[in-house]
Motif scaffolding. Structure first.
Motif, PDB file in Angstrom:
ATOM      1  N   VAL A   5      61.678  -9.028   2.714  1.00 12.76           N
ATOM      2  CA  VAL A   5      61.199  -8.678   4.031  1.00 12.76           C
ATOM      3  C   VAL A   5      61.468  -9.868   4.840  1.00 12.76           C
ATOM      4  O   VAL A   5      61.057 -10.766   4.636  1.00 12.76           O
ATOM      5  CB  VAL A   5      60.706  -7.735   4.433  1.00 12.76           C
ATOM      6  N   PRO A   6      62.671  -9.925   6.113  1.00 13.83           N
ATOM      7  CA  PRO A   6      62.972 -10.986   6.674  1.00 13.83           C
ATOM      8  C   PRO A   6      61.406 -10.900   7.865  1.00 13.83           C
ATOM      9  O   PRO A   6      61.785  -9.903   8.517  1.00 13.83           O
ATOM     10  CB  PRO A   6      64.371 -10.568   7.198  1.00 13.83           C
ATOM     11  N   VAL A   7      60.996 -11.915   7.944  1.00 14.01           N
ATOM     12  CA  VAL A   7      60.052 -12.158   8.644  1.00 14.01           C
ATOM     13  C   VAL A   7      59.925 -13.528   9.686  1.00 14.01           C
ATOM     14  O   VAL A   7      60.255 -14.327   9.327  1.00 14.01           O
ATOM     15  CB  VAL A   7      58.728 -13.017   8.446  1.00 14.01           C
ATOM     16  N   PHE A  38      58.019  -6.492  15.486  1.00 10.82           N
ATOM     17  CA  PHE A  38      58.180  -5.110  14.354  1.00 10.82           C
ATOM     18  C   PHE A  38      58.808  -5.875  12.750  1.00 10.82           C
ATOM     19  O   PHE A  38      58.804  -4.951  12.026  1.00 10.82           O
ATOM     20  CB  PHE A  38      59.970  -5.356  14.872  1.00 10.82           C
ATOM     21  N   ASP A  39      58.165  -6.862  13.116  1.00  8.35           N
ATOM     22  CA  ASP A  39      58.381  -7.376  11.626  1.00  8.35           C
ATOM     23  C   ASP A  39      56.993  -7.456  10.400  1.00  8.35           C
ATOM     24  O   ASP A  39      56.648  -6.547   9.233  1.00  8.35           O
ATOM     25  CB  ASP A  39      58.516  -8.810  10.771  1.00  8.35           C
ATOM     26  N   GLU A  40      55.909  -6.836  11.218  1.00  8.96           N
ATOM     27  CA  GLU A  40      55.039  -6.751  10.422  1.00  8.96           C
ATOM     28  C   GLU A  40      54.676  -5.312  10.567  1.00  8.96           C
ATOM     29  O   GLU A  40      54.629  -4.892   9.067  1.00  8.96           O
ATOM     30  CB  GLU A  40      53.591  -6.601  11.574  1.00  8.96           C
ATOM     31  N   SER A  62      61.653 -16.365   5.796  1.00  5.89           N
ATOM     32  CA  SER A  62      61.587 -16.616   6.625  1.00  5.89           C
ATOM     33  C   SER A  62      62.622 -17.562   7.172  1.00  5.89           C
ATOM     34  O   SER A  62      63.051 -18.712   5.946  1.00  5.89           O
ATOM     35  CB  SER A  62      60.510 -16.951   7.328  1.00  5.89           C
ATOM     36  N   ILE A  63      63.438 -18.107   8.735  1.00  2.97           N
ATOM     37  CA  ILE A  63      64.276 -18.721   8.284  1.00  2.97           C
ATOM     38  C   ILE A  63      64.161 -19.349   9.785  1.00  2.97           C
ATOM     39  O   ILE A  63      64.083 -19.087  10.382  1.00  2.97           O
ATOM     40  CB  ILE A  63      65.862 -18.298   8.574  1.00  2.97           C
ATOM     41  N   GLY A  64      63.663 -21.210   9.586  1.00  2.00           N
ATOM     42  CA  GLY A  64      63.942 -21.134  11.308  1.00  2.00           C
ATOM     43  C   GLY A  64      62.762 -22.631  10.517  1.00  2.00           C
ATOM     44  O   GLY A  64      63.471 -23.630   9.359  1.00  2.00           O
ATOM     45  N   ALA A 119      64.279  -5.149   7.484  1.00  2.00           N
ATOM     46  CA  ALA A 119      63.694  -5.719   8.392  1.00  2.00           C
ATOM     47  C   ALA A 119      63.269  -5.322   9.816  1.00  2.00           C
ATOM     48  O   ALA A 119      63.247  -4.064   9.862  1.00  2.00           O
ATOM     49  CB  ALA A 119      65.148  -6.428   9.007  1.00  2.00           C
ATOM     50  N   GLY A 120      63.414  -5.807  10.540  1.00  6.92           N
ATOM     51  CA  GLY A 120      62.706  -5.612  11.968  1.00  6.92           C
ATOM     52  C   GLY A 120      64.150  -5.563  12.799  1.00  6.92           C
ATOM     53  O   GLY A 120      64.688  -5.318  12.410  1.00  6.92           O
ATOM     54  N   LYS A 121      63.843  -4.332  14.491  1.00  4.96           N
ATOM     55  CA  LYS A 121      64.686  -3.861  14.590  1.00  4.96           C
ATOM     56  C   LYS A 121      65.567  -4.831  16.260  1.00  4.96           C
ATOM     57  O   LYS A 121      66.065  -5.028  15.985  1.00  4.96           O
ATOM     58  CB  LYS A 121      64.269  -2.498  15.408  1.00  4.96           C
ATOM     59  N   GLN A 122      64.312  -5.961  15.682  1.00  7.05           N
ATOM     60  CA  GLN A 122      65.048  -6.597  17.005  1.00  7.05           C
ATOM     61  C   GLN A 122      63.628  -7.959  17.038  1.00  7.05           C
ATOM     62  O   GLN A 122      62.939  -7.793  16.947  1.00  7.05           O
ATOM     63  CB  GLN A 122      64.910  -5.772  18.516  1.00  7.05           C
ATOM     64  N   ALA A 123      64.206  -9.309  17.540  1.00  4.37           N
ATOM     65  CA  ALA A 123      63.439 -10.302  17.647  1.00  4.37           C
ATOM     66  C   ALA A 123      63.418  -9.880  18.984  1.00  4.37           C
ATOM     67  O   ALA A 123      63.909 -10.582  20.309  1.00  4.37           O
ATOM     68  CB  ALA A 123      63.888 -11.508  16.766  1.00  4.37           C
ATOM     69  N   ILE A 124      61.710 -10.530  18.980  1.00  7.52           N
ATOM     70  CA  ILE A 124      61.371 -10.426  20.654  1.00  7.52           C
ATOM     71  C   ILE A 124      61.344 -11.480  21.474  1.00  7.52           C
ATOM     72  O   ILE A 124      60.905 -11.550  22.795  1.00  7.52           O
ATOM     73  CB  ILE A 124      59.226  -9.992  21.001  1.00  7.52           C
ATOM     74  N   MET A 128      67.930  -9.952  20.549  1.00 10.62           N
ATOM     75  CA  MET A 128      68.542  -9.581  19.793  1.00 10.62           C
ATOM     76  C   MET A 128      69.296  -8.335  19.212  1.00 10.62           C
ATOM     77  O   MET A 128      70.562  -7.967  19.624  1.00 10.62           O
ATOM     78  CB  MET A 128      69.560 -10.900  19.031  1.00 10.62           C
ATOM     79  N   ASN A 129      68.487  -7.852  18.129  1.00 15.49           N
ATOM     80  CA  ASN A 129      69.234  -6.725  17.893  1.00 15.49           C
ATOM     81  C   ASN A 129      70.478  -6.707  16.762  1.00 15.49           C
ATOM     82  O   ASN A 129      70.556  -5.995  17.166  1.00 15.49           O
ATOM     83  CB  ASN A 129      68.813  -5.824  18.625  1.00 15.49           C
ATOM     84  N   ALA A 130      70.492  -7.199  16.311  1.00 18.15           N
ATOM     85  CA  ALA A 130      71.545  -7.639  15.538  1.00 18.15           C
ATOM     86  C   ALA A 130      72.091  -8.009  13.769  1.00 18.15           C
ATOM     87  O   ALA A 130      72.400  -7.830  13.960  1.00 18.15           O
ATOM     88  CB  ALA A 130      72.200  -9.070  15.955  1.00 18.15           C
ATOM     89  N   THR A 131      70.771  -8.827  14.197  1.00 17.41           N
ATOM     90  CA  THR A 131      69.992  -9.369  12.232  1.00 17.41           C
ATOM     91  C   THR A 131      70.943  -8.560  11.570  1.00 17.41           C
ATOM     92  O   THR A 131      71.406  -8.354  10.417  1.00 17.41           O
ATOM     93  CB  THR A 131      68.899  -9.937  11.886  1.00 17.41           C
ATOM     94  N   GLY A 132      70.079  -7.108  11.046  1.00 19.98           N
ATOM     95  CA  GLY A 132      69.915  -6.513  10.342  1.00 19.98           C
ATOM     96  C   GLY A 132      70.996  -6.019  10.271  1.00 19.98           C
ATOM     97  O   GLY A 132      72.011  -5.091   9.324  1.00 19.98           O
TER      98      GLY A 132
END
Ligand SMILES: Cc1cc2nc3c(=O)[nH]c(=O)nc-3n(C[C@H](O)[C@H](O)[C@H](O)COP(=O)(O)OP(=O)(O)OC[C@H]3O[C@@H](n4cnc5c(N)ncnc54)[C@H](O)[C@@H]3O)c2cc1C
Ligand SMILES: Nc1ncnc2c1ncn2[C@@H]1O[C@H](COP(=O)(O)O)[C@@H](O)[C@H]1O
Lengths: 251, 309
Positions: A5-7, A38-40, A62-64, A119-124, A128-132
């Motif tokens: 799970v990417p968070v 969404f990641d929760e 997690s990446i960052g 993954a989550g659908k979108q980072a708030i 972007m709604n793209a990573t998955g």
């Protein structure tokens, strides 16, 4: 089966966003940060799969920036077994683009060999709604985005997706990438004992360079501005007054 | 410079509104070829050929393309990408599902939800639920993007582009369609309606939502909902307006029993006129409403419905 799970660590969804006066971005200094909502939901779904006996291990990634440790500890406190932090930035204002995130995740997945990624659908923050979808492309795996129901059955999963006209159900081959929509589940709160236990769970630290991924952005930010403000209108005293206004202006 | 526009297709029909709005955006970038893919794309392709601004239409019919599955659709777009500098789709559920996959297969970033085209590599898009607008410049050779349709007028129907047939790419066979649960409705589509009436948690139940629907029908409007109303089961998921739902910009938006959280505002604050009905005079929705009525919705909405028309 292992579930990955990417968070993402993002500005808390309750915080009022402030655009920096110099137009360079949004002010994130001394702002409350949390796990992307969404990641929760994605972590919750993975833990439920483990509770049902479908999954045997849940790994959060997690990446960052280094502080994303906190986000991973939250995932561990919810019930993830293990975490991997990939440090790819040292300034909280530097967002890692979905393409670079997907490349790093692919490298992690090549090592970890999970049977499923949620993954989550979108980072708030970047919306972007793209990573998955990108990750799924890089791996050549099936994708089931915007999931509101997931049923894993052996080497396939039946996923109900929230789409424009209503709901769509598809059957995807495993391994698969699923992205979580709002109504997939209601994430649990971590209990105090679980928060304590999470401190002892393994959290590996890596860097983007360890995976040989170049994280330089493809999209450079020219400027960031405030949206046009809407002028506040008036309060009407009655339905009659409202009807008169509407008839005069739109109807 | 050439642009490939992936048309929005539902069943075998062209979704004219979202395709025509994305076409307006695409035409600002160059000569537009519209790709119409479906189980049987012929009729939809003929529709697309009528849109003003379409230079050419490619119709691809294949069973693997009948349900908008991401993998075969992305493979098709990638197989045609060579001739185009920009690859564009409307920001619909299908566009958002497919275009990031296309971008990754081409090793470029996707540019989601473009609201303004500054030039061929520079675009504006909303971030943080529309609380900030970012201008980004792409360094990629190909620009793959989705267009926020609420920001563009629909192209008209004066065109007569030539339609040619294209071939589907190999279907990777990773997923199969099981079923669609789509509510058929005589109401206008949420994203193209001139008037939208939305209900929130304040409406209280699925049964009570009938008063929202009655008002909408009186006005010939589409019905929307807040996330809380959808989560509580008062309204179906595809009615959700907001950051993670649909983005609408009608002439008139009536928010009933909705507090006005930023995530909801993200989906409707570009509406021309906003009306809010809420019993709490402090509700944040009043800060964006042109006309606010502090009232119990169970009194005000039936009265409003009765006095209109
Ligand atoms: C990641 C994320 C994404 C989200 N995406 C979205 C999204 O896309 N769209 C969205 O809408 N929300 C979204 N939300 C949720 C958002 O934060 C709010 O929780 C939601 O919009 C609240 O819905 P509401 O206004 O209906 O409910 P509430 O905030 O509970 O407001 C109900 C309102 O009804 C009023 N009311 C009650 N009874 C009456 C009555 N009898 N008469 C008149 N008024 C009455 C109350 O005064 C109150 O203002 C998201 C949240 C997160 C965390
Ligand atoms: N930096 C990151 N670290 C971990 N997961 C991420 C990161 N960025 C995006 N994701 C995952 O991808 C999802 C979609 O993000 P995005 O494509 O940026 O909207 C998020 O909900 C996360 O699950």
């Amino acid at each position: 089966m292992k579930v990955l799970v990417p968070v993402k660590r993002v500005i808390d969804y309750n915080v009022k966003v402030r655009v920096k006066a110099d137009g360079s971005g949004v002010d994130l200094a001394n702002v409350k940060m949390s796990m992307n909502p969404f990641d929760e939901i994605a972590v919750e779904e993975a833990i439920r799969l483990k509770e049902k006996g479908v999954a045997d291990e849940v790994v959060a990634v997690s990446i960052g920036v280094k502080q994303s440790q906190e986000t991973l500890r939250t995932a561990l406190a919810m019930g993830a077994d293990r975490a991997i932090l990939v440090i790819a930035a040292d300034d909280v204002h530097q967002d890692i683009e979905p393409l670079a995130v997907a490349k790093i995740l692919k490298a992690v997945i090549d090592e970890e060999a999970p049977g499923l990624v949620i993954a989550g659908k979108q980072a708030i923050d970047n919306d972007m709604n793209a990573t998955g979808q990108m990750l799924s492309a890089l791996l050549g795996w099936s994708q089931a985005t915007f999931a509101s129901e997931v049923n894993v059955d052996g080497d396939s999963a039946v996923v109900t997706r929230e789409v424009d006209g209503g709901l769509q159900t598809i059957k995807v081959k495993m391994p698969a990438i699923i992205t979580a929509d709002l109504r997939l589940n209601e994430p649990r709160y971590a209990s105090l004992p679980n928060i304590m236990k999470a401190k002892k769970k393994p959290l590996d630290e890596k860097t983007a360079a360890d995976y040989g991924v170049d994280v330089s952005p493809r999209l450079s930010v020219v400027k960031t501005t405030e949206p046009a403000e809407r002028a506040a209108g008036i309060k009407v005293g009655s339905v009659d007054e409202l009807v008169a206004k509407l008839k005069a202006e739109v109807l | 410079m050439a642009v490939l526009l992936l048309a929005e297709v539902m069943g075998d029909d062209l979704s004219v509104d979202s395709t025509a709005k994305a076409l307006t955006a695409a035409a600002q970038l160059g000569d537009v070829t519209v790709l119409v893919a479906g189980g049987n794309a012929a009729a939809a392709a003929a529709e697309a050929a009528k849109l003003t601004g379409a230079s050419a239409v490619i119709a691809v019919s294949d069973a693997s393309l009948a349900n908008g599955l991401a993998e075969p659709l992305a493979a098709l777009v990638v197989s045609m990408a060579g001739d185009f500098e920009h690859i564009v789709a409307p920001s619909t559920a299908t566009g958002k599902n497919v275009m990031p996959r296309v971008a990754a297969l081409l090793d470029v970033m996707v540019i989601s939800d473009v609201m303004t085209i500054v030039d061929g590599d520079t675009f504006e898009r909303p971030i943080y639920a529309g609380n900030a607008i970012q201008t980004v410049k792409s360094a990629d050779a190909k620009k793959v993007m989705t267009i926020r349709t609420a920001g563009f007028d629909a192209a008209g129907e004066g065109g007569s582009a030539a339609v040619s047939d294209g071939a589907a790419a190999d279907n990777p066979g990773l997923s199969e369609w099981v079923e669609d649960k789509v509510e058929e409705s005589d109401r206008p589509d949420l994203t193209s309606a001139k008037i939208v009436v939305s209900g929130g948690r304040g409406v209280g139940s699925e049964e009570n939502f009938a008063i929202i629907e009655k008002l909408a029908d009186k006005l010939g409007a589409a019905v929307g909902a807040s996330r809380a109303a959808v989560d509580s089961g008062y309204a179906p998921n595809d009615w959700q307006v907001g950051q993670t739902g649909k983005v609408v910009a009608p002439e008139l938006y009536i928010a009933v029993g909705i507090s006005g959280a930023i995530q909801h505002l993200a989906g409707m604050k570009d509406s021309k006129i906003i009306v809010a009905i809420n019993k709490d005079e402090e509700a944040p929705i009043f800060q964006v409403a042109d006309y606010g009525l502090v009232a119990d919705l169970f009194d005000a909405v039936p009265e409003l419905e009765g006095k209109l028309g």
